[in-house]
Motif scaffolding. Structure first.
Motif, PDB file in Angstrom:
ATOM      1  N   GLU A  94       0.810  -1.220   0.000  1.00  0.00           N
ATOM      2  CA  GLU A  94       0.000   0.000   0.000  1.00  0.00           C
ATOM      3  C   GLU A  94       0.846   1.274   0.000  1.00  0.00           C
ATOM      4  O   GLU A  94       0.382   2.331  -0.431  1.00  0.00           O
ATOM      5  CB  GLU A  94      -0.916   0.008   1.220  1.00  0.00           C
ATOM      6  N   ASN A  95       2.070   1.177   0.500  1.00  0.00           N
ATOM      7  CA  ASN A  95       2.922   2.370   0.577  1.00  0.00           C
ATOM      8  C   ASN A  95       4.374   1.941   0.730  1.00  0.00           C
ATOM      9  O   ASN A  95       4.675   0.752   0.922  1.00  0.00           O
ATOM     10  CB  ASN A  95       2.502   3.268   1.748  1.00  0.00           C
TER      11      ASN A  95
ATOM     12  N   GLU B 275       0.566   3.214   8.306  1.00  0.00           N
ATOM     13  CA  GLU B 275      -0.439   3.646   7.338  1.00  0.00           C
ATOM     14  C   GLU B 275      -0.925   2.455   6.522  1.00  0.00           C
ATOM     15  O   GLU B 275      -0.215   1.477   6.340  1.00  0.00           O
ATOM     16  CB  GLU B 275       0.152   4.714   6.416  1.00  0.00           C
TER      17      GLU B 275
END
Length: 683
Positions: free
Chosen positions: A268-269, A303
């Protein structure tokens, strides 16, 4: 075989080639879509056998995930399942051979399946599946078959199944009777059947080997022995067989790496991807410094909607607290509950400042605690089929102090447990209607808050004195139960505080806290005893901690009858008369247990556990077992996992992933053995 079973067989066959990235014949057609539609309506049939109930959990919100997020969950889940057999082998050196033989019999035997012997064989196999080996998942005792050795030998012959005669005998005799032995008189290592130490290795050998290790940075001690088996080589010298690619368990670890590398591609990141890369490097090298680097990166990767646990993590199965078992969970953030519970982690410093610890044992700056309620999508290794309801990691105290920790509450697991619970057992063991009503109204929120405070505040609280070694070095075999009890005491102390209501977590803090105290004492002194056999000591770390906390508090308040033992209609009850005083007692005990940890006071820790947490009141135990006979709910529950099925287009690209379920426990276990048996039967 009914239509749904046929459909599932087709699906599992399809998954075999899809998971192996064979793109031929992966084209979606109308027939496959029909199969998937059919499978979406498959319901797992709850099963009960011996002392176990197997249920399933749902994955709410799955359809709200993006395809990229679904892929990440799928790849991480496959990485977990790939390491499943490592845990089986860690539990006992013959487990994989035994499982292969029992499963072959189960699938190939065509004799009379209506006999009691065959029914008992099926139950035995299910118990072995549930416990990931031949030792009970909770008591650590060897599971004895309710059929004869002669009958097993007949089954082996009838199905042309091979199993060494010595191993067959072990199933029925008293050899390797305890997976984890905590009775020092029997030898902590030599009396334990776990596969962490080779022949002729003693506890002293282990302590001498690891005490000679030099930490590159004494302030950041490495987790020596976490990912290895200790053996004597051909020259009689002690050495480690490291669990890594190219080392012990390398064949399975390579599959774990394969799926983690695919997960990196859909991370995701950047922070999440970087952490995964460090985990891959750790698996490739076995380097414990790399493990610490990974944990720091992982704890800072906060996150995103998807998170995971994967690695050799908990040391409960090692009587000396060095070796960690493989485990995996994959989690999706529960946005609503996480928002409500983040307030706990945001106020971590307040809890630390207001704890009853000595000032020198408090952290001046509690950092980086993240707390989420999550939806579990898969579990493997030491988390399945029996699962935790809350997790707090990493375990290294220095990383917690400098970089913080992640805590998760497994929301859909707790929900599934609650759906299968009942009130009749509560009414049997609670003292009066008032106690029952408190639990019925506040028990669920009390459990959730206890888990949150235990994981987020409890494990993150306190600090070691300068120069004191890690708890596994100083407190040795008592480290795990003392740490779990310490975290429980933090939760118990702060549940009885109006701050909980001020933070908006409950509408009546005192009533909730009373329910929590009632439930804890009742369980610690009575109802958890249904989990052990008559005459046995308490061995499991969490059971020990619940008893020593409860028994110490009961004794401490005896003169004032803070907790009163009452006989009513021939039955025993424990009634709390003074909740304020019990709150003070919990604070006193917390202060002492933190002192024991901070100072590394082995003798005090040993006395606390041995005097209050090990021995069982045999008369009370017999009574509890007799009163419990009327209830149909087994003392242990666990889960099958959802089956995540990737649907592909004609070019082999994943276009969707659907959540399905096996129809039976056996179906899932056999599927796992077929598709994730990457290890040789002897390691």
């Amino acid at each position: 075989m009914n239509k749904k079973s046929v459909a599932l067989a087709i699906l599992l066959g399809a998954m075999t080639f899809t998971s192996c990235s064979d793109k031929k014949n992966a084209q979606i057609d109308d027939n496959m879509k029909a199969v998937v539609d059919s499978l979406k309506s498959v319901e797992f049939q709850t099963e009960k056998f011996a002392d176990i109930q197997v249920i399933n959990y749902e994955v709410p919100g799955w359809d709200k995930l993006t395809l990229k997020e679904k892929k990440l969950v799928y790849y991480l889940s496959e990485a977990g399942y790939a390491g499943r057999d490592i845990f089986w082998d860690q539990n006992y050196k013959h487990n994989l051979k035994i499982r292969a033989a029992l499963e072959n019999i189960y699938q190939k035997y065509d004799g009379d399946k209506t006999t009691e012997d065959w029914k008992n064989f099926e139950i035995y196999l299910k118990r072995v599946w549930f416990s990931n080996g031949i030792h009970h998942h909770y008591s650590n005792d060897k599971i004895k078959p309710d059929f004869s050795q002669t009958y097993l030998e007949e089954l082996l012959a009838a199905t042309k199944t091979s199993l060494d005669g010595t191993i067959v005998e072990i199933l029925f005799n008293d050899v390797d009777a305890k997976k984890v032995n905590l009775d020092e008189s029997k030898g902590l290592v030599q009396g334990s059947a776990v596969n962490f130490y080779g022949k002729n290795i003693t506890a002293k050998d282990v302590e001498d080997f690891y005490s000679a290790k030099q930490n590159p940075n004494p302030d950041k001690p490495l987790s020596w022995g976490l990912n290895s088996k200790l053996i004597r080589n051909a020259n009689g010298q002690i050495e480690e067989k490291v669990w890594k690619s190219g080392g012990m368990y390398g064949a399975a670890i390579d599959k774990v790496i394969y799926w983690l590398e695919k997960a990196v591609e859909v991370a995701e990141n950047g922070a999440q991807a970087d952490a995964l890369k460090l985990l891959i490097d750790y698996y490739k090298t076995g380097d414990l410094e790399k493990w610490d680097e990974y944990n720091i990166a992982w704890v800072n990767a906060t996150e995103g909607n998807i998170d995971y646990i994967n690695g050799f993590i908990e040391v409960y199965n090692d009587p000396l607290g060095h070796k960690a078992t493989f485990e995996s969970t994959v989690q999706i953030k529960d946005f609503d509950m996480s928002a409500k519970m983040e307030v706990v982690s945001e106020n971590a410093q307040w809890f630390e400042d207001h704890s009853p610890l000595m000032d020198k044992h408090k952290k001046e700056n509690v950092v980086g605690i993240s707390y989420k309620t999550v939806v579990v999508a898969s579990e493997a290794g030491d988390c399945s089929p029996s699962t935790p309801i809350g997790i707090n990691l990493p375990n290294a105290d220095w990383i917690r102090a400098e970089h913080g920790s992640k805590s998760v509450s497994l929301g859909n697991i707790i929900e599934a447990y609650n759906k299968t619970g009942g009130s009749e057992k509560l009414k049997e063991f609670a003292f009066d209607d008032e106690e029952v009503q408190l639990t019925e109204k506040y028990g669920e929120i009390a459990d959730k808050l206890h888990t949150a405070l235990h994981e987020v505040i409890g494990h993150a609280s306190g600090k070691l004195n300068p120069g004191v070694g890690t708890p596994k070095e100083t407190l040795k075999s008592y480290a795990s139960t003392l740490e779990e009890g310490r975290a429980d005491l933090v939760a118990l102390y702060f549940l009885y505080n109006e701050k909980i209501q001020t933070l908006g977590l409950v509408d009546d803090w005192k009533s909730m806290a009373k329910a929590a105290y009632n439930d804890y004492i009742r369980n610690g002194l009575m109802t958890q005893l249904v989990r052990i056999e008559p005459g046995n000591d308490i061995e499991e770390a969490h059971m020990r901690n619940r008893q020593w906390v409860s028994a110490w508090a009961f004794e401490k308040g005896q003169d004032e009858k803070v907790i009163e033992k009452i006989k009513k209609d021939g039955k025993t009850y424990f009634k709390i008369n003074d909740y304020d005083k019990l709150h003070e007692i919990f604070g006193e005990l917390l202060r002492e247990v933190q002192r024991i940890k901070s100072e590394g006071d082995y003798e005090a820790g040993k006395l606390l556990v041995e005097n209050y947490g090990v021995k069982v009141d045999q008369e009370l135990h017999r009574e509890v077992l007799e009163r419990n006979k009327k209830f149909d709910t087994p003392p242990y529950r666990g889960f099958v996992n959802p089956v995540l099925y990737p649907m592909t287009d004609k070019d082999g690209n994943i276009v969707d992933i659907v959540v399905t379920y096996p129809q039976t426990f056996a179906e899932q276990m056999l599927y796992y053995s077929k598709n994730y048996s990457f290890l040789p039967l002897e390691n």
